[in-house]
Design a protein around this motif. Structure first.
Motif, short mmCIF file in Angstrom:
data_model
loop_
_atom_site.label_atom_id
_atom_site.label_comp_id
_atom_site.label_asym_id
_atom_site.label_seq_id
_atom_site.Cartn_x
_atom_site.Cartn_y
_atom_site.Cartn_z
N ALA A 1 37.81 42.36 0.78
CA ALA A 1 38.39 41.68 -0.38
C ALA A 1 39.71 42.26 -0.88
N LEU A 2 39.91 43.56 -0.78
CA LEU A 2 41.12 44.16 -1.35
C LEU A 2 42.09 44.67 -0.29
N ASN A 3 41.94 44.23 0.92
CA ASN A 3 42.89 44.58 1.96
C ASN A 3 44.10 43.64 1.84
N PRO A 4 45.31 44.17 1.64
CA PRO A 4 46.48 43.32 1.43
C PRO A 4 46.73 42.33 2.58
N THR A 5 46.49 42.77 3.80
CA THR A 5 46.72 41.88 4.95
C THR A 5 45.72 40.74 4.96
N CYS A 6 44.49 41.04 4.61
CA CYS A 6 43.45 40.00 4.54
C CYS A 6 43.78 38.99 3.44
N ALA A 7 44.16 39.51 2.28
CA ALA A 7 44.48 38.63 1.15
C ALA A 7 45.64 37.71 1.50
N SER A 8 46.67 38.27 2.12
CA SER A 8 47.83 37.49 2.50
C SER A 8 47.46 36.41 3.53
N PHE A 9 46.62 36.77 4.49
CA PHE A 9 46.21 35.80 5.50
C PHE A 9 45.44 34.64 4.87
N ILE A 10 44.52 34.94 3.98
CA ILE A 10 43.71 33.89 3.35
C ILE A 10 44.57 32.96 2.50
N VAL A 11 45.46 33.54 1.71
CA VAL A 11 46.27 32.76 0.78
C VAL A 11 47.41 32.02 1.47
N ALA B 1 24.50 54.61 0.26
CA ALA B 1 25.50 53.90 -0.54
C ALA B 1 26.52 53.23 0.38
N VAL B 2 26.97 52.04 -0.02
CA VAL B 2 28.00 51.34 0.74
C VAL B 2 29.35 51.93 0.38
N GLY C 1 37.78 51.30 -1.85
CA GLY C 1 37.10 51.75 -3.05
C GLY C 1 35.96 50.89 -3.54
N SER C 2 35.35 51.33 -4.63
CA SER C 2 34.16 50.68 -5.16
C SER C 2 34.44 49.27 -5.67
N ASP C 3 35.66 49.03 -6.19
CA ASP C 3 36.01 47.68 -6.65
C ASP C 3 35.95 46.69 -5.49
#
Length: 226
Positions: free
Chosen positions: A56-66, A99-100, A105-107
């Protein structure tokens, strides 16, 4: 990066138009349900499986999805795809305390689970993708903690998703995604890891449209494949 609520608003309108268009097509076929059912079954059987393994918070992933994946709802490619989003990525289980641990990070762990619940509760791909698009847009903006605003922006009720998120159901969903990601063959080496009909496309993931069109065997070819 400054806020651009118009982008989220624009996608919300597009999402509403998608639902309206689907409703209109459904009404048009009401007089011939047998033909409608046959055509739908045929299209589903010919769909190309597109799986996206991400976090969810990987910049490359976010950019690809959007910036890349969202285009399938504009160019008609969504009509030939069975889109599967798998929010786990490079997370892993710490065996010493069960723990995962997430790469960002935890967010990110929380947002991965929230998106797993979104996919599970909002089964319609138009709905769950619209919500995940909004989450990831906020991630790009550095405002991911405002994720609750996405429900109101899209007119979607938060309670079903949050009920899942606040229960063991969200954890169970993430466990399932963890197993699926671990069983990828070959194993993923980065995210987003895009797979078309069980074939990973590696570093060429931004060109997933080309691979999806080549894999499609149906006759109703969308404009994106011309």
């Amino acid at each position: 990066m400054g806020s651009h609520p118009s982008i989220v608003f624009t996608f919300a309108i597009g999402f509403s138009l998608l639902l309206f268009t689907f409703q209109c097509h459904t009404e048009a076929y009401e007089l011939d349900n047998s033909r409608f059912d046959h055509n739908v079954s045929k299209m589903v059987s010919q769909q190309v499986n597109l799986s996206v393994y991400y976090e969810a918070l990987n910049p490359t992933c976010a950019s690809f999805i959007v910036k890349n994946l969202a285009r399938i709802f504009d160019n008609g490619l969504n009509t030939i795809l069975n889109l599967r989003l798998v929010p786990w990525g490079n997370a892993y289980l710490n065996k010493s305390n069960n723990a995962v641990v997430c790469q960002n990070g935890s967010d990110e762990c929380k947002l991965n689970t929230l998106q797993a619940c979104t996919i599970n509760v909002l089964r319609d791909v138009n709905k769950h993708f619209a919500l995940i698009y909004c989450f990831e847009f906020l991630a790009i903006e550095g405002r991911y903690k405002d994720w609750r605003s996405c429900f109101s922006s899209l007119g979607l009720p938060p309670k079903p998703v949050l009920d899942c998120f606040n229960s063991l159901n969200g954890t169970k969903l993430e466990q399932k995604y963890a197993i699926e990601t671990a069983q990828l063959n070959p194993p993923h080496t980065f995210v987003p890891w895009v797979v078309v009909n069980n074939q990973p496309i590696g570093i060429d993931y931004k060109n997933f449209t080309i691979y999806a069109c080549k894999a499609y065997r149906g006759t109703l070819v969308p404009m994106a494949c011309h």
